[in-house]
Write an enzyme that holds these catalytic residues in place. Structure first.
Site, PDB file in Angstrom:
ATOM      1  N   TYR A  35       0.833  -1.199   0.000  1.00  7.01           N
ATOM      2  CA  TYR A  35       0.000   0.000   0.000  1.00  7.01           C
ATOM      3  C   TYR A  35       0.870   1.252   0.000  1.00  7.01           C
ATOM      4  O   TYR A  35       2.087   1.190   0.206  1.00  7.01           O
ATOM      5  CB  TYR A  35      -0.963   0.002   1.191  1.00  7.01           C
ATOM      6  CG  TYR A  35      -0.353   0.355   2.532  1.00  7.01           C
ATOM      7  CD1 TYR A  35       0.484  -0.540   3.184  1.00  7.01           C
ATOM      8  CD2 TYR A  35      -0.597   1.587   3.135  1.00  7.01           C
ATOM      9  CE1 TYR A  35       1.040  -0.216   4.415  1.00  7.01           C
ATOM     10  CE2 TYR A  35      -0.051   1.912   4.364  1.00  7.01           C
ATOM     11  CZ  TYR A  35       0.772   1.010   5.002  1.00  7.01           C
ATOM     12  OH  TYR A  35       1.332   1.327   6.203  1.00  7.01           O
ATOM     13  N   ARG A  54       8.005   4.608  -4.465  1.00 11.64           N
ATOM     14  CA  ARG A  54       8.120   3.591  -3.416  1.00 11.64           C
ATOM     15  C   ARG A  54       7.089   2.474  -3.622  1.00 11.64           C
ATOM     16  O   ARG A  54       7.385   1.295  -3.382  1.00 11.64           O
ATOM     17  CB  ARG A  54       7.949   4.228  -2.030  1.00 11.64           C
ATOM     18  CG  ARG A  54       8.216   3.237  -0.903  1.00 11.64           C
ATOM     19  CD  ARG A  54       8.186   3.883   0.459  1.00 11.64           C
ATOM     20  NE  ARG A  54       6.878   4.440   0.772  1.00 11.64           N
ATOM     21  CZ  ARG A  54       6.605   5.191   1.832  1.00 11.64           C
ATOM     22  NH1 ARG A  54       7.567   5.492   2.696  1.00 11.64           N
ATOM     23  NH2 ARG A  54       5.390   5.660   2.042  1.00 11.64           N
ATOM     24  N   ARG A 102      -7.476 -20.263  -2.565  1.00 15.01           N
ATOM     25  CA  ARG A 102      -6.412 -20.141  -1.564  1.00 15.01           C
ATOM     26  C   ARG A 102      -5.333 -21.207  -1.739  1.00 15.01           C
ATOM     27  O   ARG A 102      -5.615 -22.408  -1.708  1.00 15.01           O
ATOM     28  CB  ARG A 102      -7.000 -20.239  -0.156  1.00 15.01           C
ATOM     29  CG  ARG A 102      -5.952 -20.003   0.938  1.00 15.01           C
ATOM     30  CD  ARG A 102      -6.584 -20.013   2.321  1.00 15.01           C
ATOM     31  NE  ARG A 102      -5.598 -19.684   3.346  1.00 15.01           N
ATOM     32  CZ  ARG A 102      -4.778 -20.581   3.908  1.00 15.01           C
ATOM     33  NH1 ARG A 102      -4.852 -21.843   3.568  1.00 15.01           N
ATOM     34  NH2 ARG A 102      -3.898 -20.193   4.810  1.00 15.01           N
ATOM     35  N   LYS A 150       6.520  -1.699   1.968  1.00 20.84           N
ATOM     36  CA  LYS A 150       5.297  -1.148   2.583  1.00 20.84           C
ATOM     37  C   LYS A 150       4.156  -2.155   2.417  1.00 20.84           C
ATOM     38  O   LYS A 150       3.228  -1.976   1.620  1.00 20.84           O
ATOM     39  CB  LYS A 150       4.951   0.224   2.006  1.00 20.84           C
ATOM     40  CG  LYS A 150       4.072   1.055   2.945  1.00 20.84           C
ATOM     41  CD  LYS A 150       4.131   2.515   2.597  1.00 20.84           C
ATOM     42  CE  LYS A 150       3.099   3.338   3.339  1.00 20.84           C
ATOM     43  NZ  LYS A 150       3.222   3.361   4.791  1.00 20.84           N
ATOM     44  N   GLU A 182      11.411   2.720  14.426  1.00 22.05           N
ATOM     45  CA  GLU A 182      10.545   3.759  13.863  1.00 22.05           C
ATOM     46  C   GLU A 182       9.234   3.750  14.627  1.00 22.05           C
ATOM     47  O   GLU A 182       9.033   2.927  15.518  1.00 22.05           O
ATOM     48  CB  GLU A 182      10.314   3.524  12.365  1.00 22.05           C
ATOM     49  CG  GLU A 182       9.709   2.170  12.041  1.00 22.05           C
ATOM     50  CD  GLU A 182       9.584   1.903  10.538  1.00 22.05           C
ATOM     51  OE1 GLU A 182       9.465   2.853   9.751  1.00 22.05           O
ATOM     52  OE2 GLU A 182       9.578   0.714  10.165  1.00 22.05           O
ATOM     53  N   LEU A 207      10.945   1.418   7.278  1.00 18.67           N
ATOM     54  CA  LEU A 207      10.413   1.911   6.008  1.00 18.67           C
ATOM     55  C   LEU A 207      11.196   3.153   5.574  1.00 18.67           C
ATOM     56  O   LEU A 207      11.451   4.030   6.403  1.00 18.67           O
ATOM     57  CB  LEU A 207       8.936   2.285   6.194  1.00 18.67           C
ATOM     58  CG  LEU A 207       8.204   2.631   4.894  1.00 18.67           C
ATOM     59  CD1 LEU A 207       7.892   1.364   4.108  1.00 18.67           C
ATOM     60  CD2 LEU A 207       6.917   3.387   5.189  1.00 18.67           C
TER      61      LEU A 207
HETATM   62  N1  PDD Z   1       2.604   5.187   7.369  1.00 19.85           N
HETATM   63  N2  PDD Z   1       7.242   3.996   9.096  1.00 19.85           N
HETATM   64  C1  PDD Z   1       6.108   3.273   9.038  1.00 19.85           C
HETATM   65  C2  PDD Z   1       6.087   1.930   9.688  1.00 19.85           C
HETATM   66  C3  PDD Z   1       4.974   3.798   8.396  1.00 19.85           C
HETATM   67  O1  PDD Z   1       3.850   3.070   8.322  1.00 19.85           O
HETATM   68  C4  PDD Z   1       5.020   5.093   7.813  1.00 19.85           C
HETATM   69  C5  PDD Z   1       3.866   5.701   7.093  1.00 19.85           C
HETATM   70  C6  PDD Z   1       6.227   5.806   7.913  1.00 19.85           C
HETATM   71  C7  PDD Z   1       6.387   7.175   7.313  1.00 19.85           C
HETATM   72  O2  PDD Z   1       6.464   7.102   5.928  1.00 19.85           O
HETATM   73  P1  PDD Z   1       6.014   8.317   5.003  1.00 19.85           P
HETATM   74  O3  PDD Z   1       6.743   9.505   5.475  1.00 19.85           O
HETATM   75  O4  PDD Z   1       6.429   7.883   3.649  1.00 19.85           O
HETATM   76  O5  PDD Z   1       4.520   8.452   5.158  1.00 19.85           O
HETATM   77  C8  PDD Z   1       7.321   5.224   8.549  1.00 19.85           C
HETATM   78  C9  PDD Z   1       1.441   5.640   6.633  1.00 19.85           C
HETATM   79  C10 PDD Z   1       1.216   7.094   6.712  1.00 19.85           C
HETATM   80  C11 PDD Z   1       0.247   4.813   7.040  1.00 19.85           C
HETATM   81  O6  PDD Z   1       0.452   3.630   7.270  1.00 19.85           O
HETATM   82  O7  PDD Z   1      -0.858   5.330   7.118  1.00 19.85           O
END
Ligand code: PDD
Length: 285
Positions: A35, A54, A102, A150, A182, A207
């Site tokens: 996603y 990404r 599945r 992601k 993170e 990420l």
């Molecule tokens: N999440 N680390 C993780 C685990 C994340 O899920 C996200 C973003 C980030 C920050 O990435 P970025 O700056 O590219 O948004 C770091 C999104 C916003 C979400 O899951 O809704």
């Protein structure tokens, strides 16, 4: 929202209530999908090319063919933003390995990926939490070893965020071998007493945040000192400032980590400045 919510599913813009995905979808059964989340400010996508790059990379890493060119993706997002009259908020995009009986192995190559997109209204620039600052709790990072992808497999992050919810705070910072990896949905930064901006270097352990990259560019332009290195929970608890970044929070000052007050318990000057610089950049497009 005044107009009914419109979402995107596999080539069609549909009323939310009419968008259905099969119970055999690989995303549903295996979390076999990717996603992305892009912010929308003043009706415009923020740093969207980097998010789409990404998305493309994540898909490549797990062997799902990208069903759209970057230009097609941007066209679909723009159309969805317009149809929902979205001024400020998020565009969510998801691609799964499609619908098939599945079985753990990949389905045949001609099974098309499932593409889902929707918007969410949210005060990203106008978030009142940025004025007071966010509190975070620390939790153990129990995730898999490819956190650079992601993936929609977000159970560990859901459990981490729920610890934050239980504690009545905004975010959970995940910790591995004593070092912060993170946030549950954000990138973690601290500012040392010597005014050095510190964030973890990119690796498969976290990420590659798009907002992180933008903030590092802005920090370099502002001649701030930056170190990409590991930092411990102890160092973070004693930091002059802390903040986290994401498409949905932009730059969010942190004023407490567990029971430790950060700085003076108010958003710090560097976090505030980077938030302003980021919002200026986002508005400038
Ligand atoms: N999440 N680390 C993780 C685990 C994340 O899920 C996200 C973003 C980030 C920050 O990435 P970025 O700056 O590219 O948004 C770091 C999104 C916003 C979400 O899951 O809704």
């Amino acid at each position: 929202m005044t107009s009914p919510r419109t979402v995107y599913l596999n080539g069609a813009f549909l009323p939310f209530a009419e968008a259905h995905v099969s119970i055999m979808d690989r995303g549903f059964l295996f979390a076999d999908g990717i996603y992305e989340v892009s912010a929308v400010l003043d009706g415009k996508l923020v740093d969207n090319a980097a998010h789409l790059a990404r998305l493309d990379r994540s898909l490549g890493e797990i062997g799902i063919r990208n069903p759209h060119t970057l230009a097609e993706w941007e066209g679909l997002e723009t159309e969805l933003v317009a149809r929902n009259a979205l001024d400020e908020g998020l565009v969510y995009m998801q691609v799964t390995r499609g619908v098939y009986e599945r079985d753990f192995g990949f389905p045949p190559a001609d099974v098309p990926p499932t593409v889902v997109m929707f918007t969410q209204g949210k005060k990203v620039a106008g978030n009142p939490l940025a004025e007071t600052g966010a509190k975070v709790v620390t939790v153990e990072d129990i995730r898999w070893k490819r956190r650079d992808i992601k993936s929609v497999a977000l159970l560990a992050q859901v459990l981490a965020k729920q610890e934050a919810v239980k504690a009545g705070v905004a975010e959970a910072w995940m910790v591995e071998d004593g070092a912060v990896t993170e946030g549950s949905s954000s990138t973690a930064f601290i500012v040392t007493k010597e005014r050095v901006l510190v964030t973890r270097p990119l690796s498969t352990a976290l990420l590659p945040g798009i907002t992180r990259a933008a903030v590092l560019r802005l920090a370099a332009e502002a001649d701030l000192r930056v170190e990409e290195r590991l930092f411990s929970v102890e160092e973070a608890r004693g930091a002059a400032e802390a903040f986290y970044t994401s498409a949905s929070a932009f730059v969010m000052p942190v004023v407490a980590i567990d029971d430790a007050v950060i700085g003076e318990g108010r958003p710090g000057p560097l976090a505030r400045r980077l938030r302003e610089l980021y919002i200026d950049m986002a508005r400038a497009g």
